[in-house]
Design a protein around this motif. Structure first.
Motif, PDB file in Angstrom:
ATOM      1  N   ALA A 368      22.624 -12.248  30.123  1.00 20.32           N
ATOM      2  CA  ALA A 368      22.845 -12.730  31.495  1.00 20.32           C
ATOM      3  C   ALA A 368      23.371 -14.155  31.459  1.00 20.32           C
ATOM      4  O   ALA A 368      24.295 -14.519  32.202  1.00 20.32           O
ATOM      5  N   TYR A 369      22.793 -14.974  30.586  1.00 23.29           N
ATOM      6  CA  TYR A 369      23.243 -16.370  30.472  1.00 23.29           C
ATOM      7  C   TYR A 369      24.707 -16.416  30.004  1.00 23.29           C
ATOM      8  O   TYR A 369      25.534 -17.122  30.595  1.00 23.29           O
ATOM      9  N   MET A 370      25.022 -15.633  28.958  1.00 28.89           N
ATOM     10  CA  MET A 370      26.392 -15.655  28.426  1.00 28.89           C
ATOM     11  C   MET A 370      27.396 -15.190  29.481  1.00 28.89           C
ATOM     12  O   MET A 370      28.444 -15.802  29.688  1.00 28.89           O
ATOM     13  N   ILE A 371      27.034 -14.117  30.188  1.00 23.26           N
ATOM     14  CA  ILE A 371      27.962 -13.558  31.185  1.00 23.26           C
ATOM     15  C   ILE A 371      28.147 -14.544  32.343  1.00 23.26           C
ATOM     16  O   ILE A 371      29.270 -14.768  32.813  1.00 23.26           O
ATOM     17  N   GLU A 372      27.059 -15.184  32.774  1.00 21.15           N
ATOM     18  CA  GLU A 372      27.184 -16.138  33.884  1.00 21.15           C
ATOM     19  C   GLU A 372      28.076 -17.321  33.480  1.00 21.15           C
ATOM     20  O   GLU A 372      28.957 -17.743  34.240  1.00 21.15           O
ATOM     21  N   ARG A 373      27.871 -17.840  32.278  1.00 21.82           N
ATOM     22  CA  ARG A 373      28.697 -18.990  31.850  1.00 21.82           C
ATOM     23  C   ARG A 373      30.170 -18.570  31.719  1.00 21.82           C
ATOM     24  O   ARG A 373      31.073 -19.310  32.084  1.00 21.82           O
ATOM     25  N   ILE A 374      30.412 -17.369  31.202  1.00 18.10           N
ATOM     26  CA  ILE A 374      31.804 -16.910  31.065  1.00 18.10           C
ATOM     27  C   ILE A 374      32.439 -16.767  32.454  1.00 18.10           C
ATOM     28  O   ILE A 374      33.572 -17.200  32.690  1.00 18.10           O
ATOM     29  N   MET A 375      31.697 -16.203  33.411  1.00 20.10           N
ATOM     30  CA  MET A 375      32.229 -16.009  34.766  1.00 20.10           C
ATOM     31  C   MET A 375      32.451 -17.352  35.476  1.00 20.10           C
ATOM     32  O   MET A 375      33.333 -17.471  36.319  1.00 20.10           O
TER      33      MET A 375
END
Ligand SMILES: C[S@@+](CC[C@H](N)C(=O)[O-])C[C@H]1O[C@@H](n2cnc3c(N)ncnc32)[C@H](O)[C@@H]1O
Ligand code: SF4
Length: 451
Positions: A368-375
């Motif tokens: 979730a953290y990785m996806i949020e930062r990428i988005m």
């Protein structure tokens, strides 16, 4: 060179919008109630929270609409529903044993601009009774210009609304007929002028590409008109055509929809016009004037993503009230009962209306953290991952490196410090984010087009 046609034709051309991870179709725990109750009971006393109130009614049904809403010609069901919302607020306060300090309050829908003044006043009183609002509480609301009255706008100004999001979609009559949403430019401008005069500090406008009968010329004319309104923020969404989920979208003729490549071209054209007018590009689909708080947050790496899209709201807890509303507790998500009548009956019995949820595993939290930062940032820093998750981050950093090394579309790259979406590939960010989604292989869930 990025081969846009090949990527769009791939099965990854349809992926989630990642307003949460895991995404809503994967909230599989049937007992949302106990998840919500445990979180509310143990929230630290002084931690500010955010609140989302959902109003699932509209006085017309736009055929493109993907929201949880219901068409009503009568006002009585809306009034009754507001009563249920008040009861749910009181139950949350009772469960928590205190009044939470509110950092952000958002009224969304459906169409909260349908609310009449007495109901806005009832809501305002209940908010004061059950939560602590301060001068710094940000209050935002979604407005459909065709259902709002001067009296309602006055009510919102008394409530202290600081931000308003005004739905435009497309100004051309042909497109409006094809989506059942008549709305003139003059009517929209008048509402925005009134909102500004009544002290609303920031205006957002929603526009859509990918709509039926939308041509390059019609889209350009719509964006030109939106720019003359000088909104502080613009959200440019791609129309999500999901008739298998939203039956009324079947009223839109498939043959009137732009093809995938045309839609991709329209998205780029509209985005370039908005950026060319001096707006900063924020994440995948937002734009903001350079001095707007969203733009400042994006520059500082302090942008977040929640169910409304991009936000500056850094609160760990977002409590969602109303039918279908989703709460986010940092380590869990809970969605309320969706059918309005069933929701009302539940809260009338003194219960919160949590239906289903998910408690995040360690794997979920890191992804979730990785996806949020990428988005939000188009990149994720390995140092930040180690700081947050310690040794547990290592396999995920290795995975990110492997993803970049084996990326057959050439959308991403990694070095010692970070994984990132290549600058020229930012339009495919949803696809890159989806490479870290462990749930995506579930073939029972279908998504809308990624671009
Ligand atoms: C929840 S709606 C509420 C706004 C308000 N009722 C109105 O229509 O002006 C917020 C925004 O979601 C967007 N939206 C709704 N359905 C959509 C869809 N199927 N695909 C993409 N965006 C959509 C529209 O841009 C809309 O303005
Ligand atoms: S787009 Fe807005 S006004 Fe239209 S049906 Fe959806 S929520 Fe209602």
């Amino acid at each position: 060179m990025i081969d846009a046609e090949r990527i769009l034709a791939s099965q990854r051309g349809a992926v989630p919008r990642y307003t949460s991870y895991p995404t809503a179709p994967h909230f599989s725990a049937p007992d949302g109630l106990s998840i919500a109750r445990a979180r509310l009971e143990r929230l630290p006393a002084d931690e500010p929270v955010s609140l989302y109130l959902h109003v699932p009614f509209c006085d017309r049904l736009c055929w493109f609409c993907g929201c949880h809403t219901k068409h009503t010609l009568k006002y009585a069901p809306v009034e009754a529903y507001v009563g249920a919302l008040l009861e749910e607020m009181a139950t949350v306060r009772e469960l928590a044993g205190r009044r939470f300090r509110l950092a952000h309050l958002h009224l969304g829908g459906g169409s909260p601009s349908m609310l009449r003044q007495p109901d806005i006043e009832r809501l305002a009183r209940a908010l004061q009774d059950n939560f602590r609002l301060g001068a710094d509480t940000e209050i935002s609301i979604e407005i459909d210009p065709s259902d709002v009255t001067a009296e309602t706008l006055k009510g919102f100004s008394v409530l202290g609304v600081t931000r308003a999001s005004v739905g435009v979609q497309d100004f051309s009559e042909e497109v409006q007929r094809a989506i059942n949403r008549p709305q003139t430019f003059e009517q929209t401008r008048e509402i925005i002028d009134t909102l500004r005069e009544s002290g609303v500090r920031s205006i957002n406008v929603d526009a859509l590409y990918g709509l039926p009968l939308q041509t390059e010329e019609r889209l350009v004319s719509t964006i030109d008109k939106v720019l003359t309104l000088s909104p502080d923020r613009i959200a440019l969404f791609g129309y999500a055509h999901v008739p298998w989920m939203k039956k009324h979208q079947r009223l839109i003729r498939e043959e009137d929809l732009p093809g995938t490549i045309e839609r991709f071209h329209h998205a780029g054209l509209a985005a370039d016009m908005i950026a060319g007018a001096g707006y900063d590009r924020i994440g995948i689909d937002h734009f903001a004037k350079p001095d707007d708080s969203l733009a400042l947050a994006a520059r500082k790496g302090r942008l977040f993503r929640n169910f409304q899209g991009y936000t500056t709201d850094a609160c760990r807890t977002l409590i969602g009230l109303g039918a279908s509303a989703i709460s986010s507790y940092g380590d869990a998500y809970v969605q309320n009962i969706v059918p309005t009548r069933e929701y009302e009956n539940t809260v009338r019995n003194g219960k919160i209306a949590a239906a289903r949820g998910v408690e995040l595993s360690v794997d979920d939290r890191i992804r979730a953290y990785m996806i949020e930062r990428i988005m939000c940032d188009f990149a994720v820093s390995f140092e930040a991952m180690e700081e947050r998750f310690g040794d547990l981050a290592r396999p995920y950093i290795a995975e990110a490196r492997l993803v970049a090394a084996t990326d057959r579309f050439g959308l991403s790259e990694a070095d010692d410090r970070r994984f990132r979406v290549r600058e020229e590939a930012r339009r495919f960010t949803r696809i890159v984010a989806s490479w870290f989604d462990a749930y995506l292989e579930d073939s029972s869930v279908r998504y809308s087009k990624a671009v």
